[in-house]
Write a protein that holds these residues in place. Structure first.
Motif, short mmCIF file in Angstrom:
data_model
loop_
_atom_site.label_atom_id
_atom_site.label_comp_id
_atom_site.label_asym_id
_atom_site.label_seq_id
_atom_site.Cartn_x
_atom_site.Cartn_y
_atom_site.Cartn_z
N THR A 60 0.52 -1.66 -0.43
CA THR A 60 -0.04 0.34 0.02
C THR A 60 0.50 1.68 0.12
OG1 THR A 60 -2.04 0.59 1.30
CG2 THR A 60 -0.54 0.26 2.37
N ASP A 61 2.45 0.81 0.58
CA ASP A 61 2.95 2.38 0.34
C ASP A 61 3.86 2.54 -0.64
OD1 ASP A 61 2.49 3.01 3.06
OD2 ASP A 61 4.05 1.99 3.87
N VAL A 62 3.50 1.90 -1.52
CA VAL A 62 3.83 2.40 -3.05
C VAL A 62 3.15 4.08 -3.80
CG1 VAL A 62 2.08 1.27 -4.52
CG2 VAL A 62 4.16 1.75 -5.17
N ALA A 63 2.02 4.01 -2.90
CA ALA A 63 1.36 5.48 -2.93
C ALA A 63 1.24 6.54 -1.99
CB ALA A 63 -0.65 5.40 -3.21
N ALA A 64 2.04 6.00 -0.90
CA ALA A 64 2.21 7.10 0.06
C ALA A 64 2.37 7.95 0.08
CB ALA A 64 3.14 6.44 1.49
N THR A 65 3.25 9.62 -0.05
CA THR A 65 3.35 10.69 0.19
C THR A 65 4.79 10.91 -0.19
OG1 THR A 65 1.18 11.62 1.40
CG2 THR A 65 3.43 13.26 0.67
N ILE A 66 5.44 10.13 0.38
CA ILE A 66 6.86 10.77 -0.33
C ILE A 66 6.86 9.84 -1.40
CG2 ILE A 66 9.05 10.25 0.51
CD1 ILE A 66 9.01 10.14 2.64
N PHE A 118 -5.23 -1.98 11.08
CA PHE A 118 -3.72 -3.14 10.91
C PHE A 118 -2.59 -2.06 10.64
CE2 PHE A 118 -7.09 -5.98 9.47
CZ PHE A 118 -7.12 -6.96 10.64
N VAL A 119 -2.78 -0.58 10.01
CA VAL A 119 -1.95 0.06 10.68
C VAL A 119 -2.11 1.27 11.78
CG1 VAL A 119 -1.52 -0.32 8.13
CG2 VAL A 119 -3.65 1.11 8.64
N THR A 120 -0.86 1.77 12.11
CA THR A 120 -1.28 3.07 12.20
C THR A 120 -0.99 4.18 12.01
OG1 THR A 120 0.30 1.41 14.55
CG2 THR A 120 0.13 4.52 15.23
N VAL A 121 -1.43 5.11 12.41
CA VAL A 121 -2.01 6.75 11.48
C VAL A 121 -2.85 7.34 12.35
CG1 VAL A 121 -2.58 7.32 9.30
CG2 VAL A 121 -2.90 4.48 9.43
N THR A 122 -2.77 8.39 12.72
CA THR A 122 -3.04 9.41 13.22
C THR A 122 -3.38 10.28 12.96
OG1 THR A 122 -0.73 10.54 13.13
CG2 THR A 122 -1.11 8.98 15.21
N SER A 123 -3.57 10.63 11.35
CA SER A 123 -4.29 11.66 10.59
C SER A 123 -5.35 11.75 9.96
CB SER A 123 -4.03 12.00 9.11
OG SER A 123 -3.03 10.70 8.50
N ASN A 124 -6.54 12.34 9.79
CA ASN A 124 -7.41 12.27 9.49
C ASN A 124 -7.81 10.94 8.30
OD1 ASN A 124 -8.48 14.13 11.93
ND2 ASN A 124 -7.81 15.47 10.99
N GLY A 125 -9.75 11.05 7.90
CA GLY A 125 -9.27 10.25 7.30
C GLY A 125 -9.94 10.29 5.54
N PHE A 126 -10.53 11.64 5.72
CA PHE A 126 -11.63 11.76 4.60
C PHE A 126 -10.86 12.58 3.63
CE2 PHE A 126 -14.69 13.80 2.09
CZ PHE A 126 -15.01 12.77 0.68
N PRO A 127 -10.79 12.64 2.22
CA PRO A 127 -10.38 11.82 1.56
C PRO A 127 -8.98 10.65 1.75
CG PRO A 127 -9.53 13.62 0.55
CD PRO A 127 -10.22 13.67 1.59
N SER A 128 -9.65 9.29 1.30
CA SER A 128 -7.52 9.09 1.52
C SER A 128 -6.91 9.06 0.46
CB SER A 128 -8.32 7.19 1.10
OG SER A 128 -7.26 6.20 0.99
N GLY A 129 -5.36 9.81 1.51
CA GLY A 129 -4.84 10.08 0.75
C GLY A 129 -4.04 9.10 -0.05
N HIS A 130 -3.62 7.57 0.31
CA HIS A 130 -3.16 6.84 -0.57
C HIS A 130 -3.90 6.68 -2.47
CE1 HIS A 130 -0.49 6.47 3.16
NE2 HIS A 130 0.11 5.10 2.04
N THR A 131 -4.94 6.24 -1.38
CA THR A 131 -6.61 6.52 -2.77
C THR A 131 -5.93 7.77 -3.91
OG1 THR A 131 -7.15 5.10 -1.42
CG2 THR A 131 -8.65 5.49 -3.56
N ALA A 163 -6.65 -0.80 -12.47
CA ALA A 163 -5.87 -2.18 -11.54
C ALA A 163 -4.94 -1.74 -10.64
CB ALA A 163 -5.07 -3.00 -12.46
N PHE A 164 -4.43 -0.90 -10.93
CA PHE A 164 -3.40 0.08 -10.30
C PHE A 164 -4.02 1.29 -9.01
CE2 PHE A 164 -0.90 4.01 -8.11
CZ PHE A 164 0.02 3.51 -7.35
N ALA A 165 -4.40 1.80 -8.74
CA ALA A 165 -5.89 2.51 -8.80
C ALA A 165 -6.36 2.09 -7.47
CB ALA A 165 -6.24 3.99 -9.36
N VAL A 166 -7.41 0.49 -7.88
CA VAL A 166 -8.31 0.40 -7.16
C VAL A 166 -7.59 -0.71 -6.25
CG1 VAL A 166 -10.37 -1.60 -7.32
CG2 VAL A 166 -10.94 0.12 -9.16
N PHE A 167 -6.57 -0.77 -6.83
CA PHE A 167 -5.67 -2.01 -5.86
C PHE A 167 -5.40 -1.23 -4.55
CE2 PHE A 167 -1.77 -3.55 -4.18
CZ PHE A 167 -2.52 -4.86 -3.22
N VAL A 168 -4.60 -0.30 -4.42
CA VAL A 168 -4.10 1.13 -3.66
C VAL A 168 -5.82 0.86 -2.37
CG1 VAL A 168 -3.71 3.05 -3.14
CG2 VAL A 168 -1.96 1.91 -4.91
#
Length: 210
Positions: A60-66, A118-131, A163-168
Motif C-alpha cells: 500500500t505504501d507504493v502510493a504514500a506521499t513521499i 492493521f496500520v497505525t495512522v494518526t491523521s484524519n480520514g476523508f478522503p484517502s490520501g494513498h487512494t 487496476a493500480f488505483a483500485v488495488f491501492v
C-alpha cells in the motif's frame, strides 16, 4: 501532448464528491453502518491472515506521499529533459496539488478513521490520501500515454492504471486505514483534479510542447 478528457468527467466527479461529503461528515447512519459492515468483514478476514496483512502493509505504501512526490518529480524532470514541457508542467502540477488538497480536506473535515486498524495512522480520514495519490498517478499516465498509443496500447494502459488505483484503494480498506467512503472520496478527488489540470495546461501550452 496531453489527451483531452471529457469535460463532464471532472464536473461529474466534483458533484459526486460534494454529494458524498454531506452524509460522510454528518455521519449519516445508513452510510456509516455500511462503512462499518464492510470494514468489519475485512477485519475478520485479516485477523486470520497475518501474512497477507503484512504484505498489504508494504504494497500500500507504493502510493504514500513521499513515493508519490518522488515519482512525480522524477517523471516531470524526465519529461522536461525530453523537451515535453507541457507534459512536465502537467505532471509536476498534479504531483504538487493532490497531496495539498487531500491534506487540506483532512485538516478541515476531521473525519476519524476506523479504530484498531492493521496500520497505525494518526491523521484524519476523508478522503484517502494513498487512494488520491494512486488514482492521480494512474490518470496522469493514461492522459500522457493516450495520444501516443494505438487502440490496443491504450486498452493495456487504461486497464493497468485502473487496476493500480483500485488495488491501492482496496488495500486501505482491507488494512482498516480508511472507511470505504474515504477511498471513494480519494478516487473522486483525483477525477476532479487531474482532468482540470490537464485542461489548464493544454490551454496555456502549444501542442508541440507536450
Amino acid at each position: 501532448m496531453i489527451a483531452r478528457p471529457p469535460l463532464f468527467l471532472p464536473l461529474l466527479a466534483l458533484t459526486a464528491l460534494l454529494v458524498l461529503a454531506v452524509p460522510v461528515l454528518t455521519d449519516w447512519v445508513p452510510l456509516h453502518r455500511a462503512d462499518r459492515a464492510l470494514s468489519e468483514t475485512f477485519r475478520g478476514y485479516g485477523d486470520h491472515r497475518p501474512g497477507l496483512v503484512s504484505a498489504l502493509r508494504i504494497l500500500t505504501d507504493v502510493a504514500a506521499t513521499i513515493p508519490f512526490l518522488a515519482a512525480g518529480g522524477l517523471a516531470a524532470l524526465t519529461l522536461l529533459a525530453r523537451g515535453r514541457r507541457a507534459a512536465a508542467v502537467f505532471c509536476a502540477t498534479v504531483t504538487g496539488t493532490v497531496p495539498v488538497l487531500w491534506g487540506l480536506a483532512h485538516w478541515l473535515l476531521h473525519r476519524p478513521r476506523p479504530l484498531d486498524g492493521f496500520v497505525t495512522v494518526t491523521s484524519n480520514g476523508f478522503p484517502s490520501g494513498h487512494t488520491s495519490n494512486a488514482a492521480a498517478a494512474a490518470l496522469v499516465v493514461v492522459l500522457l500515454a493516450w495520444p501516443r498509443l494505438a487502440r490496443t496500447g491504450r486498452l493495456v494502459v487504461v486497464t493497468a492504471a485502473t487496476a493500480f488505483a483500485v488495488f491501492v484503494g482496496l488495500t486501505r480498506v482491507a488494512l482498516l486505514a480508511h472507511w470505504p467512503t474515504d477511498v471513494l472520496g480519494g478516487w473522486l478527488l483525483a477525477l476532479v483534479v487531474v482532468p482540470l489540470v490537464a485542461y489548464a495546461v493544454r490551454e496555456r501550452a502549444p501542442a508541440r510542447a507536450g
